[in-house]
Design an enzyme around this catalytic site. Structure first.
Site, PDB file in Angstrom:
ATOM      1  CB  CYS A  52      80.873  -6.644 -56.060  1.00  0.00           C
ATOM      2  SG  CYS A  52      79.610  -6.042 -54.480  1.00  0.00           S
ATOM      3  CB  CYS A  55      76.899  -8.434 -55.254  1.00  0.00           C
ATOM      4  SG  CYS A  55      76.414  -7.523 -56.342  1.00  0.00           S
ATOM      5  CG  HIS A 115      77.922  -3.903 -58.713  1.00  0.00           C
ATOM      6  ND1 HIS A 115      78.727  -3.483 -57.580  1.00  0.00           N
ATOM      7  CD2 HIS A 115      78.657  -3.458 -59.235  1.00  0.00           C
ATOM      8  CE1 HIS A 115      79.483  -4.272 -57.429  1.00  0.00           C
ATOM      9  NE2 HIS A 115      79.947  -3.328 -59.078  1.00  0.00           N
ATOM     10  CG  ASN A 155      82.908   7.032 -46.150  1.00  0.00           C
ATOM     11  OD1 ASN A 155      83.024   8.033 -45.277  1.00  0.00           O
ATOM     12  ND2 ASN A 155      83.783   6.265 -45.018  1.00  0.00           N
ATOM     13  CB  SER A 163      87.339  -0.603 -50.912  1.00  0.00           C
ATOM     14  OG  SER A 163      86.817  -0.650 -49.815  1.00  0.00           O
ATOM     15  CG  HIS A 166      76.952  -3.213 -54.120  1.00  0.00           C
ATOM     16  ND1 HIS A 166      76.348  -4.413 -55.011  1.00  0.00           N
ATOM     17  CD2 HIS A 166      75.516  -2.967 -53.507  1.00  0.00           C
ATOM     18  CE1 HIS A 166      75.040  -4.599 -54.005  1.00  0.00           C
ATOM     19  NE2 HIS A 166      74.666  -3.522 -53.845  1.00  0.00           N
ATOM     20  CG  HIS A 168      78.711   0.210 -49.162  1.00  0.00           C
ATOM     21  ND1 HIS A 168      79.278  -0.024 -50.107  1.00  0.00           N
ATOM     22  CD2 HIS A 168      79.285   0.359 -48.119  1.00  0.00           C
ATOM     23  CE1 HIS A 168      81.041   0.691 -49.875  1.00  0.00           C
ATOM     24  NE2 HIS A 168      80.639   0.585 -48.214  1.00  0.00           N
ATOM     25  CD  GLN A 170      81.517   0.926 -43.265  1.00  0.00           C
ATOM     26  OE1 GLN A 170      81.972   1.025 -41.973  1.00  0.00           O
ATOM     27  NE2 GLN A 170      82.334   1.970 -44.182  1.00  0.00           N
TER      28      GLN A 170
HETATM   29  O1  LIG Z   1      85.083   0.433 -42.854  1.00  0.00           O
HETATM   30  P1  LIG Z   1      85.796   1.169 -44.707  1.00  0.00           P
HETATM   31  O2  LIG Z   1      84.518   2.047 -45.828  1.00  0.00           O
HETATM   32  O3  LIG Z   1      86.449  -0.636 -45.126  1.00  0.00           O
HETATM   33  O4  LIG Z   1      86.653   1.923 -44.421  1.00  0.00           O
HETATM   34  C1  LIG Z   1      86.442   3.733 -44.705  1.00  0.00           C
HETATM   35  O5  LIG Z   1      85.910   4.441 -43.790  1.00  0.00           O
HETATM   36  C2  LIG Z   1      86.226   4.578 -42.236  1.00  0.00           C
HETATM   37  C3  LIG Z   1      85.281   4.974 -41.181  1.00  0.00           C
HETATM   38  O6  LIG Z   1      84.774   6.407 -41.750  1.00  0.00           O
HETATM   39  C4  LIG Z   1      87.975   4.632 -42.452  1.00  0.00           C
HETATM   40  O7  LIG Z   1      88.071   4.696 -40.897  1.00  0.00           O
HETATM   41  C5  LIG Z   1      88.421   4.281 -42.945  1.00  0.00           C
HETATM   42  O8  LIG Z   1      89.631   4.964 -43.170  1.00  0.00           O
HETATM   43  C6  LIG Z   1      88.246   4.248 -44.777  1.00  0.00           C
HETATM   44  O9  LIG Z   1      88.552   3.345 -44.759  1.00  0.00           O
END
Ligand SMILES: O=P(O)(O)O[C@H]1O[C@H](CO)[C@@H](O)[C@H](O)[C@H]1O
Ligand SMILES: O=P(O)(O)O[C@H]1O[C@H](CO)[C@@H](O)[C@H](O)[C@H]1O
Lengths: 348, 348
Positions: A52, A55, A115, A155, A163, A166, A168, A170
């Protein structure tokens, strides 16, 4: 013919924060579903995964090594959608092909070194540390003179494009105010100019009396399914006191915000017995230096699931071409979520 | 620092049809993807499936039996989101909880008796029959005095919430104008009032000169990736002549519309070598009896795939809380689609 009934008849509802309508089709929850089934998220069981890139102590794709962090950890996104090295400029042909350079900063916030823990699993005291990071990032990024909006979001789950399991979130901070907060600015400031109170104060007063859409509350925050919710189990966290951004919260409010975050994320996980996917985000005052007396701090949760762990709501043809549509009423959703928080001491 | 460059630097683009901005991050197409992989659609090989409720002669869930149809077949949706038995009424508390009864009709249009053919596989002459049904439905539903908008759309593929591979689309006709066409009405009518020409006529003139975003054209329609496209391979079909709705097309335009429909759906299937998922929909004049001199007929295609048959674009946290974001530029997408239509005689 019977009288019009919100629990039974198709209708439109108005979102006063955005000025948009949604279509509600209460009777449609009964239709059979033969479409796509989602994969059930696999539970994560290792507290540290050597593969990861979030991590502690592991290497990221840009070669940097993560520190041996003990609670939260913030770094600039290695593949940010925004960056600072953008020359000023734009493009405009006939007023119809308009583009503008956009500068910004994208960061990743690891919520915990563990994690295998999501916000739903974390202690309220540890979520409080995440709240503190959200405050620090909003303060630091918002203070930069070219940053006019700081979007904090998460997300959660592969279904929401995440993806890495873990835990997190943004932060995307940028030189213009994005469409949604810009719309909420117009609506909230117009309401405040007209009524001398914030739109969400007046709305919350009605909801706290009515209680049908209230999921939980603590001393400083209410958690509800908005009357105009689009996603099947969409919720909103609204501060009881009217303030515009996360820096204006006092200590007790910071604790209460961590507490209500635990309440909703834990209730979600209970709903279908899986780690519940969603996108969440904080809406608050732009950082462009202007005054926003009408802005009222809140956080949205948009989860995609509709009937079970494997059947989601598709926002597709009609929704993309017309406007959002929902099958289950916000009142039914609120009732189901409310039933899941009764064992937590924070409930009313 | 170099000059600002649309192919390289993050920027915002403006959608003059809706008044909204999107974020474009050209450099981000390079980031590695470790997230959710979509299932590859299985090719359908039987021309008639005894289990399919859209195939001819089969029974539907409401007990009705489909006729032995030979080209198209239209019926009222057995689980429509809208229906006609809604009493007048509404709900409004403090101006903040607003709801209105909504009446409508939802129909399903089978494009062909062949279970295994999509629009992309059908002959242009057979797609022309679908165009005729779209005209008939717009005329018949639009003529009802309680119907103010007729939304024709298609959800193709399980990824877009479609639960039956039998080629079909839908029509949702309703008593109010949904958010998206309402927004396009405001923008197009304002443009027309100011300039005396339709927004899309002027836009198309620029695009047909520039050619960077043109994918294909025939005598009466152009197919392009809009400058402000949100989805990775989003396209728009625009009529060369300015008219407001599908009933205003002459015979040659009807044929040409069928032809361009074949062009784009077939090109999509070529792109990643699979039956390409998308939602599409026609935007045209409301049927509320008012005059709309600025409305310009067009059709949108919103496909979710980004990099391959298994990697889609997630419109999640930032996109839902802020505004849509894309990684590949519209110009690159248009170039890739254009390369796939060069073998069809309709191309310029
Ligand atoms: O930045 P990440 O987590 O890889 O990406 C994810 O969040 C982003 C912000 O909502 C989007 O634009 C991406 O399509 C999504 O896969
Ligand atoms: O009516 P269908 O095809 O079963 O349903 C599909 O299209 C509808 C209109 O876009 C959506 O509301 C549904 O979420 C989707 O599953």
């Amino acid at each position: 013919m019977n009288a019009f009934d919100l629990t039974e008849h198709p209708h439109r509802r108005y979102n006063p924060l955005t000025g948009e309508w949604i279509l509600v089709s209460p009777h449609r929850a009964k239709r059979p579903w033969q479409g796509q089934q989602e994969a059930i998220p696999r539970p994560v069981s290792v507290p540290h995964d050597p593969e990861c890139y979030l991590c502690r102590g592991n290497e990221r794709s840009n070669g940097a090594t993560n520190p041996d962090y003990t609670d939260t950890f913030v770094f600039e996104n290695d593949f940010g959608a925004l960056n600072q090295s953008v020359p000023e400029g734009g493009f405009g042909e006939g007023g119809l092909l308009l583009a503008e350079a956009e500068r910004g900063i994208c960061k990743v916030i690891c919520f915990s070194p563990r994690h295998d823990l999501t916000l739903a699993d974390m202690e309220v005291a540890d979520i409080r540390k995440v709240v503190d990071v959200w405050r620090e990032e909003y303060a630091a990024l918002g203070a930069l003179d070219f940053i006019r909006y700081v979007q904090i979001f998460e997300n959660k789950g592969a279904m929401m494009g995440c993806s890495n399991p873990h835990p997190h979130g943004q932060v995307w901070a940028q030189s213009s105010v994005p469409v949604e907060p810009a719309r909420e600015t117009v609506m909230q400031e117009a309401y405040f100019a007209k009524n001398g109170r914030s739109l969400l104060s007046d709305y919350l007063e009605i909801e706290l009396k009515d209680r049908k859409r209230i999921v939980a509350e603590n001393e400083h925050f209410a958690l509800l399914v908005p009357f105009w919710a689009v996603w099947p189990f969409e919720t909103m966290v609204v501060s009881k006191r009217h303030f515009g951004n996360i820096l204006q919260m006092d200590e007790a409010e910071c604790d209460a915000f961590a507490d209500i975050t635990k309440t909703i994320t834990a209730a979600y996980d209970q709903l279908f017995g899986i780690s519940f996917p969603y996108s969440s985000g904080i809406h608050q005052t732009p950082t462009d230096g202007k005054e926003y007396p009408g802005w009222h701090f809140h956080m949205h949760y948009y989860p995609p699931l509709l009937r079970s762990a494997t059947v989601k709501k598709f926002m597709v043809g009609y929704e993309l071409m017309g406007n959002p549509q929902r099958d289950i009423t916000p009142e039914v959703s609120a009732g189901r979520l409310r039933a899941l928080v009764v064992n937590r001491e924070v409930v009313f």
